[in-house]
Design a protein around this motif. Structure first.
Motif, PDB file in Angstrom:
ATOM      1  N   GLY A  97       0.797  -1.214   0.000  1.00  0.00           N
ATOM      2  CA  GLY A  97       0.000   0.000   0.000  1.00  0.00           C
ATOM      3  C   GLY A  97       0.825   1.257   0.000  1.00  0.00           C
ATOM      4  N   LEU A  98       0.298   2.289   0.688  1.00  0.00           N
ATOM      5  CA  LEU A  98       0.926   3.605   0.733  1.00  0.00           C
ATOM      6  C   LEU A  98       0.970   4.111   2.170  1.00  0.00           C
ATOM      7  CD1 LEU A  98      -0.965   5.358  -2.242  1.00  0.00           C
ATOM      8  CD2 LEU A  98       1.253   4.173  -2.339  1.00  0.00           C
ATOM      9  N   ASP A  99       2.104   4.698   2.556  1.00  0.00           N
ATOM     10  CA  ASP A  99       2.243   5.306   3.871  1.00  0.00           C
ATOM     11  C   ASP A  99       2.976   6.629   3.699  1.00  0.00           C
ATOM     12  OD1 ASP A  99       3.129   6.069   6.507  1.00  0.00           O
ATOM     13  OD2 ASP A  99       2.699   4.022   7.165  1.00  0.00           O
ATOM     14  N   GLU A 110      -2.753   1.720   4.475  1.00  0.00           N
ATOM     15  CA  GLU A 110      -2.840   3.118   4.042  1.00  0.00           C
ATOM     16  C   GLU A 110      -2.753   4.017   5.263  1.00  0.00           C
ATOM     17  OE1 GLU A 110      -4.457   6.719   4.189  1.00  0.00           O
ATOM     18  OE2 GLU A 110      -6.217   5.396   4.065  1.00  0.00           O
ATOM     19  N   GLY A 163      -4.951   8.674   1.834  1.00  0.00           N
ATOM     20  CA  GLY A 163      -6.270   8.315   1.337  1.00  0.00           C
ATOM     21  C   GLY A 163      -6.590   8.797  -0.061  1.00  0.00           C
ATOM     22  N   MET A 198      -4.511   6.872  -2.605  1.00  0.00           N
ATOM     23  CA  MET A 198      -4.927   5.469  -2.598  1.00  0.00           C
ATOM     24  C   MET A 198      -6.224   5.291  -3.362  1.00  0.00           C
ATOM     25  SD  MET A 198      -4.436   2.308  -1.615  1.00  0.00           S
ATOM     26  CE  MET A 198      -3.244   2.309  -0.278  1.00  0.00           C
ATOM     27  N   ILE A 251      -8.832  -2.656   3.529  1.00  0.00           N
ATOM     28  CA  ILE A 251      -7.969  -1.631   4.098  1.00  0.00           C
ATOM     29  C   ILE A 251      -7.779  -2.024   5.554  1.00  0.00           C
ATOM     30  CG2 ILE A 251      -7.626   0.810   4.550  1.00  0.00           C
ATOM     31  CD1 ILE A 251      -7.803   0.129   1.578  1.00  0.00           C
ATOM     32  N   THR A 297     -12.703   9.488   3.540  1.00  0.00           N
ATOM     33  CA  THR A 297     -11.894   8.378   3.028  1.00  0.00           C
ATOM     34  C   THR A 297     -12.629   7.057   3.198  1.00  0.00           C
ATOM     35  OG1 THR A 297      -9.871   9.595   3.579  1.00  0.00           O
ATOM     36  CG2 THR A 297      -9.658   7.230   3.200  1.00  0.00           C
ATOM     37  N   TYR A 300     -13.722   4.322   0.236  1.00  0.00           N
ATOM     38  CA  TYR A 300     -13.422   2.891   0.198  1.00  0.00           C
ATOM     39  C   TYR A 300     -14.695   2.061   0.081  1.00  0.00           C
ATOM     40  CZ  TYR A 300      -8.639   4.040   1.624  1.00  0.00           C
ATOM     41  OH  TYR A 300      -7.357   4.530   1.690  1.00  0.00           O
TER      42      TYR A 300
END
Length: 292
Positions: free
Chosen positions: A117-119, A152, A156, A159, A175, A184, A188
């Motif tokens: 994912g993304l951070d 995440e 958000g 993503m 998630i 967010t 989702y």
């Protein structure tokens, strides 16, 4: 000389923290390959069983921990693994790592692609590297047909952009450890994603907003997790030496979520377990609990 008493699996938790779920639970995010579990992993798993946490999905955040998770899943009935590269380690993504992950996804013990994912909170890897590794793993999920276990944090909007572009190709996705805002969350849910809740909801400092949002998640989209050894609930009824979270404490998180949803623990346990079993294509967790 008096011999030292033999330790039991209950010694790791004070009596006030020995919970028992009314029905079987699935912990969808347990980092049991973490070094803190090396000395007493068997006892940790036994305590989880005693708490009626029948099934645990062990999170694979890189090659080493994914391979370790698979090994543990082969050893213990009711344990499964994910295999992916966490955004913190995204800069390591290359063709060889992609090949390793593709091979791991073929193992019967592996039930999801991730944690990926993304951070954008800590940016241990650059945003560009994170997006490159994440999209590569989205491609692996399409190739394998496995669901996605997604991380995440503070990412958000980006993503949502990426997942919207991939939504017609990927299957189920969760998630995990959701901590975001309402906008967010709705984004989702609009993409038909699943949401994982942790002990963050037990934190009066950071998780207060989740107590309202949890009512807005359909039970068919909600799953529960500890993310142990991290995110120990702050409102436990007794102090825990060492402050290491573990799966046996999942019933406390379920109790908290059920309270804020206005339903019973049993109703929440039944629903989240059914959702998790369908999402990860698991056997009936109730039977696993009865057989353990």
């Amino acid at each position: 000389m008096t011999s030292k008493p033999t330790a039991t699996f209950d010694d790791g938790l004070p009596e006030a923290l020995r919970f028992h779920s009314p029905t079987a639970l699935v912990d969808i995010g347990a980092n049991l390959t973490h070094d803190s579990f090396a000395r007493d992993l068997d006892a940790v798993i036994q305590r989880a069983r005693a708490a009626n946490v029948a099934t645990m999905i062990l999170t694979g955040t890189d090659r080493e921990h994914a391979e370790q998770a698979v090994t543990l899943a082969r050893r213990w009935p009711g344990l499964y693994a994910t295999a992916g590269v966490h955004p913190h380690d995204a800069s390591q993504w290359n063709a060889e790592l992609e090949r390793v992950m593709r091979d791991l996804h073929r193992e019967p013990e592996v039930v999801a692609v991730g944690e990926c994912g993304l951070d954008f909170n800590r940016n241990f890897s650059s945003p560009a590297d994170q997006e490159r590794a994440f999209e590569a793993q989205l491609g692996l999920a399409v190739e394998s047909g496995l669901p996605l276990f997604i991380h995440e944090r503070d990412a958000g909007p980006r993503m949502l952009e990426i997942l919207k572009a991939w939504r017609d190709d990927i299957g189920h996705a969760v998630i995990h450890c959701f901590t975001g805002d309402r906008a967010t969350l709705y984004g989702y849910l609009d993409l038909d994603l699943h949401i994982g809740f942790t002990g963050w909801i037990c934190d009066e400092r950071r998780g207060h907003h989740l107590r309202e949002q949890v009512n807005e998640i359909p039970l068919t989209r909600l799953m529960v997790e500890t993310d142990c050894p991290y995110l120990l609930p702050r409102n436990l009824p007794a102090k825990l030496k060492g402050r290491r979270h573990e799966p046996a404490l999942l019933p406390w998180i379920v109790r908290e979520i059920a309270h804020w949803r206005g339903i019973t623990e049993a109703e929440l346990a039944i629903a989240t377990t059914a959702t998790a079993c369908a999402f990860f294509r698991l056997p009936d967790a109730v039977h696993l609990a009865e057989d353990s």
